[in-house]
Design an enzyme around this catalytic site. Structure first.
Site, mmCIF file in Angstrom:
data_model
loop_
_atom_site.group_PDB
_atom_site.id
_atom_site.type_symbol
_atom_site.label_atom_id
_atom_site.label_comp_id
_atom_site.label_asym_id
_atom_site.label_seq_id
_atom_site.Cartn_x
_atom_site.Cartn_y
_atom_site.Cartn_z
ATOM 1 N N ARG A 105 0.875 -1.189 0.000
ATOM 2 C CA ARG A 105 0.000 0.000 0.000
ATOM 3 C C ARG A 105 0.900 1.223 0.000
ATOM 4 O O ARG A 105 1.662 1.418 0.952
ATOM 5 C CB ARG A 105 -0.931 -0.012 1.215
ATOM 6 C CG ARG A 105 -1.699 1.287 1.363
ATOM 7 C CD ARG A 105 -2.809 1.230 2.385
ATOM 8 N NE ARG A 105 -3.974 0.544 1.866
ATOM 9 C CZ ARG A 105 -5.218 0.706 2.326
ATOM 10 N NH1 ARG A 105 -5.461 1.526 3.329
ATOM 11 N NH2 ARG A 105 -6.222 0.045 1.788
ATOM 12 N N HIS A 132 -7.109 0.818 -6.647
ATOM 13 C CA HIS A 132 -7.377 -0.034 -5.478
ATOM 14 C C HIS A 132 -8.073 -1.304 -5.988
ATOM 15 O O HIS A 132 -9.255 -1.528 -5.751
ATOM 16 C CB HIS A 132 -8.270 0.726 -4.485
ATOM 17 C CG HIS A 132 -8.323 0.134 -3.104
ATOM 18 N ND1 HIS A 132 -7.636 -1.009 -2.751
ATOM 19 C CD2 HIS A 132 -8.999 0.526 -1.993
ATOM 20 C CE1 HIS A 132 -7.890 -1.280 -1.468
ATOM 21 N NE2 HIS A 132 -8.713 -0.373 -0.993
ATOM 22 N N GLN A 135 -10.179 -3.790 -3.767
ATOM 23 C CA GLN A 135 -11.467 -3.212 -3.387
ATOM 24 C C GLN A 135 -12.509 -3.449 -4.489
ATOM 25 O O GLN A 135 -13.613 -3.917 -4.231
ATOM 26 C CB GLN A 135 -11.290 -1.708 -3.132
ATOM 27 C CG GLN A 135 -12.563 -0.998 -2.741
ATOM 28 C CD GLN A 135 -13.012 -1.381 -1.335
ATOM 29 O OE1 GLN A 135 -12.220 -1.366 -0.404
ATOM 30 N NE2 GLN A 135 -14.282 -1.731 -1.177
ATOM 31 N N ASP A 227 -17.103 7.552 -2.539
ATOM 32 C CA ASP A 227 -15.919 7.440 -1.687
ATOM 33 C C ASP A 227 -15.657 8.834 -1.124
ATOM 34 O O ASP A 227 -16.267 9.816 -1.569
ATOM 35 C CB ASP A 227 -14.732 6.927 -2.531
ATOM 36 C CG ASP A 227 -13.462 6.658 -1.710
ATOM 37 O OD1 ASP A 227 -13.535 6.650 -0.458
ATOM 38 O OD2 ASP A 227 -12.385 6.458 -2.323
HETATM 39 N N1 CP Z 1 -11.545 0.087 2.043
HETATM 40 C C1 CP Z 1 -10.287 0.001 2.508
HETATM 41 O O1 CP Z 1 -9.345 -0.269 1.779
HETATM 42 O O2 CP Z 1 -10.175 0.218 3.855
HETATM 43 P P1 CP Z 1 -8.797 0.370 4.671
HETATM 44 O O3 CP Z 1 -8.175 1.671 4.208
HETATM 45 O O4 CP Z 1 -9.221 0.416 6.110
HETATM 46 O O5 CP Z 1 -7.917 -0.787 4.365
HETATM 47 N N1 NVA Z 2 -9.801 6.823 -1.832
HETATM 48 C C1 NVA Z 2 -9.487 6.466 -0.470
HETATM 49 C C2 NVA Z 2 -9.756 5.008 -0.249
HETATM 50 C C3 NVA Z 2 -9.419 4.479 1.104
HETATM 51 C C4 NVA Z 2 -9.703 3.009 1.245
HETATM 52 C C5 NVA Z 2 -8.041 6.814 -0.179
HETATM 53 O O1 NVA Z 2 -7.193 6.620 -1.070
HETATM 54 O O2 NVA Z 2 -7.758 7.312 0.894
#
Ligand code: CP
Ligand code: NVA
Length: 319
Positions: A105, A132, A135, A227
């Protein structure tokens, strides 16, 4: 010999349309009969490097590998970005000697693709500034559960054209859904993603439509997704963004334009009563906790597919 590049999951576009279909099928099988896969990845080691906070992704990946017989090692990189202490390639050439798979990540998407390019083991994107994928796979798995299939489904994303939006567009295209995205001007998805998604949709009978009008976008939708308007790493823009995204809030008024049996979706974490109201998030149309649960089942399927532990897999391109 060098791993074939298709065995990484840096982007949804790393999967072919056929592989996406096979992955979904495997995820349904894994959820229905978890015991069948209890030892599928016995003693396999998975390492996770996270530059950003996480609840769902970390816990579902750890639970997924543990319940497949493997083991997870989590490395907190929130205090020191990858590539700072040593080069990404030196890091990769160490890790591949010990580990079976790597989950990353990051802020920069290039960090993930660079590590993937020089490592012999599969690399999974657990969220970057560009995508992502895990997801979106879990989300469309959730839609398949609810509607039987994603093909022909009217899927609408309202809000920031961000990482989650990008992966959803590509997944929708691969599964033949009709994907509408409504963003404020200046916050549209990246052109390279739009082009890729349209190219894929042309082969599956799906479609990609971009607009700025949230009401028009939600009208007739089977699923409405939003989101946060300020993703991790963009916190300094929060005050500037809030008023721009106000008309894009998913509330009961906006949901009333969707189909009567439409579902509401959000990857979480949510900024309650900013991009979505409590009434919608906690309401009967909300699938948010099903999505969260399905992260685990979907990621088991991803791990099985990339590590070749699946009982049934059509990931033949990568053998
Ligand atoms: N939706 C998601 O990826 O959540 P986290 O950031 O908590 O991993
Ligand atoms: N778009 C958000 C998703 C978090 C799971 C971010 O990147 O922070």
């Amino acid at each position: 010999s060098k791993r074939l590049s298709g065995r990484d999951l840096c982007s949804i576009a790393d999967l072919t349309v056929e592989e996406m279909a096979a992955l979904m099928e495997l995820a349904h099988a894994v959820k229905a009969n978890p015991e069948d896969f209890r030892h599928a990845l016995d003693a396999r080691q998975m390492v996770m490097f996270f530059e950003k906070a996480s609840l769902r992704t970390r816990l579902t990946f750890e639970t997924a590998i543990n319940t497949l017989g493997g083991n997870a090692i989590f490395v907190d990189q929130t205090q020191s970005p990858l590539g700072e202490r040593e080069s990404l390639s030196d890091m990769a050439h160490n890790i591949e000697r010990w580990m079976a798979i790597m989950v990353l990540r990051t802020y920069a998407h290039d960090t993930i693709t660079e590590i993937a390019a020089c490592s012999k083991i599969p690399v999974i994107n657990a969220l970057s500034d560009l995508e992502h994928p895990c997801q979106a796979i879990a989300d469309f798995f959730t839609l398949e559960e609810r509607f039987g299939s994603a093909e022909g489904l009217h899927f609408t994303y309202v809000g920031d054209g961000n990482n989650v939006c990008h992966s959803l567009m590509l997944t929708a295209a691969q599964l033949g859904a009709h994907c509408t995205v409504a963003t404020p001007k200046g916050f549209a998805p990246k052109l390279e993603i739009i082009h890729k998604a349209i190219e894929i949709a042309e082969t599956t009978g799906g479609s990609i439509t971009l607009m700025h009008d949230p009401v028009k976008a939600v009208t007739g939708a089977d699923a409405v997704y939003t989101d946060v308007c300020t993703s991790m790493g963009f916190e300094h823009e929060a005050t500037k963004r809030a008023p721009i995204f106000k008309p894009y809030q998913v509330n009961e008024g906006l949901m009333a334009h969707a189909q009567a049996d439409a579902v509401f979706m959000h990857c979480l974490p949510a900024h309650r009563n900013a991009e979505v109201t409590d009434a919608v998030l906690d309401g009967p149309q909300s699938l948010v906790f099903d999505q969260a649960e399905n992260r685990m089942h979907a990621q088991k399927a991803i791990l099985l597919m990339l590590l070749g532990g699946a009982k049934r897999t059509t990931n033949s391109r990568n053998r």
